[in-house]
Enzyme design. Sequence first.
Site, PDB file in Angstrom:
ATOM      1  N   PRO A  78     -15.637   5.486 -16.928  1.00 43.00           N
ATOM      2  CA  PRO A  78     -16.436   5.248 -15.722  1.00 43.00           C
ATOM      3  C   PRO A  78     -15.726   5.767 -14.482  1.00 43.00           C
ATOM      4  CG  PRO A  78     -15.349   3.232 -16.413  1.00 43.00           C
ATOM      5  CD  PRO A  78     -15.077   4.242 -17.480  1.00 43.00           C
ATOM      6  N   TYR A 131     -17.956  -3.787 -11.430  1.00 44.17           N
ATOM      7  CA  TYR A 131     -17.164  -4.388 -10.367  1.00 44.17           C
ATOM      8  C   TYR A 131     -17.919  -5.623  -9.915  1.00 44.17           C
ATOM      9  CZ  TYR A 131     -14.159  -0.264  -9.672  1.00 44.17           C
ATOM     10  OH  TYR A 131     -13.256   0.758  -9.825  1.00 44.17           O
ATOM     11  N   ASP A 159      -8.355  -4.490 -12.554  1.00 44.86           N
ATOM     12  CA  ASP A 159      -7.125  -4.103 -11.860  1.00 44.86           C
ATOM     13  C   ASP A 159      -7.371  -3.684 -10.414  1.00 44.86           C
ATOM     14  OD1 ASP A 159      -8.408  -1.701 -12.264  1.00 44.86           O
ATOM     15  OD2 ASP A 159      -6.717  -0.692 -13.211  1.00 44.86           O
ATOM     16  N   LYS A 223     -10.999  -3.814 -18.721  1.00 43.59           N
ATOM     17  CA  LYS A 223     -10.382  -2.524 -18.420  1.00 43.59           C
ATOM     18  C   LYS A 223      -9.342  -2.679 -17.308  1.00 43.59           C
ATOM     19  CE  LYS A 223     -11.572   2.187 -16.922  1.00 43.59           C
ATOM     20  NZ  LYS A 223     -10.684   2.241 -15.744  1.00 43.59           N
ATOM     21  N   HIS A 247      -5.913   2.767 -14.071  1.00 45.82           N
ATOM     22  CA  HIS A 247      -6.931   3.255 -13.134  1.00 45.82           C
ATOM     23  C   HIS A 247      -6.655   4.704 -12.742  1.00 45.82           C
ATOM     24  CE1 HIS A 247     -10.179   1.131 -10.710  1.00 45.82           C
ATOM     25  NE2 HIS A 247     -10.280   2.379 -10.279  1.00 45.82           N
ATOM     26  N   ARG A 250      -4.456   5.346  -9.705  1.00 45.02           N
ATOM     27  CA  ARG A 250      -5.075   5.207  -8.385  1.00 45.02           C
ATOM     28  C   ARG A 250      -4.882   3.826  -7.769  1.00 45.02           C
ATOM     29  NH1 ARG A 250      -8.986   9.098  -7.320  1.00 45.02           N
ATOM     30  NH2 ARG A 250     -10.506   7.698  -6.357  1.00 45.02           N
TER      31      ARG A 250
END
Length: 348
Positions: A78, A131, A159, A223, A247, A250
Site C-alpha cells: 500500500p 490508517y 508504525d 503492518k 515503512h 520513511r
Amino acid sequence: MTAPLNLRDLEALARERMQPGPFAFYFGGAADEVTLRENEAAFECRRLRPRVLLDVARRRQSVELLGTRVRLPVGVAPTGQHGFAHADAEVATARAAAQAGALFCLATGSTRPMEEVAEASGDAPRWFQLYTQSNRGITEDLVRRAAAAGFGALVVTVDLPVGGRRERADRAGFQLTSPRTGNFARYGDEQFAELTQRSGYGMLTWDDLAWLRGIAPLPLVLKGILTADDARLAVEHGAAAVWVSNHGGRQLDRSPASIDVLEEIVEAVDGRAEVYLDGGVRRGVDVVTALALGARAVFIGRPALYALAWNGADGVAAMLLMLALEVDNAMALLGVTSLDKLTRAHVM
C-alpha cells in the site's frame, strides 16, 4: 533508456517523467535516509547456497495468503497517491496486479476510491490498508466499505503515531495539499486534512484491535512490526498475519532493515500467524532470500510507483513479470521447484 531490464532501471525512468516534488515524495526516506539505504544493502549482504544435480524442469511460484491462492509470492504494497505517477492511478496498478497474479493492497490515502479500484481488480485478491482516524465513525465506515467492496483483509499500519521527518520532500518544496479525493471524497475537507496532517494516528493502541476486529469480518494484518515482542503481542491480540516493515525507511531513521529482523519475528510468531515483509526488495534473489528466512510473501512499494509513472498499467505488469522471471531463475539455480522447498540452509 527505452525499456527497463530490472526494477532499479525503473527509478531513472520515473524520475524523467515525474515532477521533482512528487518524485521526492515517492523516493525519499526519513531524516538522513540511513534505513532507506540499508533496506537494500542488507539484502546484498546475504549469500545464497545453491544445490545442484536436481530436477528443476518444472517450477511454480504460487503461494497461499490468508487462505487465498495467488500465482506470485510478490504483492503490491500500500502506497498513497498513485495519481502523482499516472492519471489512472490505483485503478491501473490494481488492474496490472490482477493480470500478473499478484495480491494488491490499497492504501487509505489512495487517489481513487476503493470501490473504483475493486471494480478494476475484478475477482483478483485484494486487501485494504487502514490508517485509523480520530473520528471512529469514519474508521468504521472505511472498514465496512472495504468489506463490502470485496477486500479480503484489513492491513492496519501500526508504525505511524506521527509522521517521520521526510526532509527530501521538504527540500523539493513538496506538500501533500491535494483536494479531498479517493476514499475521503465523501467525507469532506476536514477528514482529508486529518489524513494529510497525520492527526489521530497516535491514538491507536493494542486495546483497540478488538474493536477493529469487531467492525468487519476480515482477517487482521498488522503492518510495521520490527521486534519479536511486538510480533508476539500481535498474535496474542488476534492478528492473522504480521507484516515486517519499517515503512520503507520513511518513519524512524536508523530503525533496522526489514530483512535483518525477519528471523526473530518468524521465531516469535512460531507458526501462529503468517509473516510478510517489505522494504528493499529489488531482485528475485531478494524474494527467495526473504522466503527462505521465513516470510510467506514479500511486498513491493516504490518500484510499483516507478513502473506506473513509466508506463501505466502496462508498466506495473512488466515490473511484476520481470520480478517473477527473476524469482523463477533463482529457484532453478538454487535447485528448488516450489517455494515451500526454500529453507534457512539456502541462505548464509
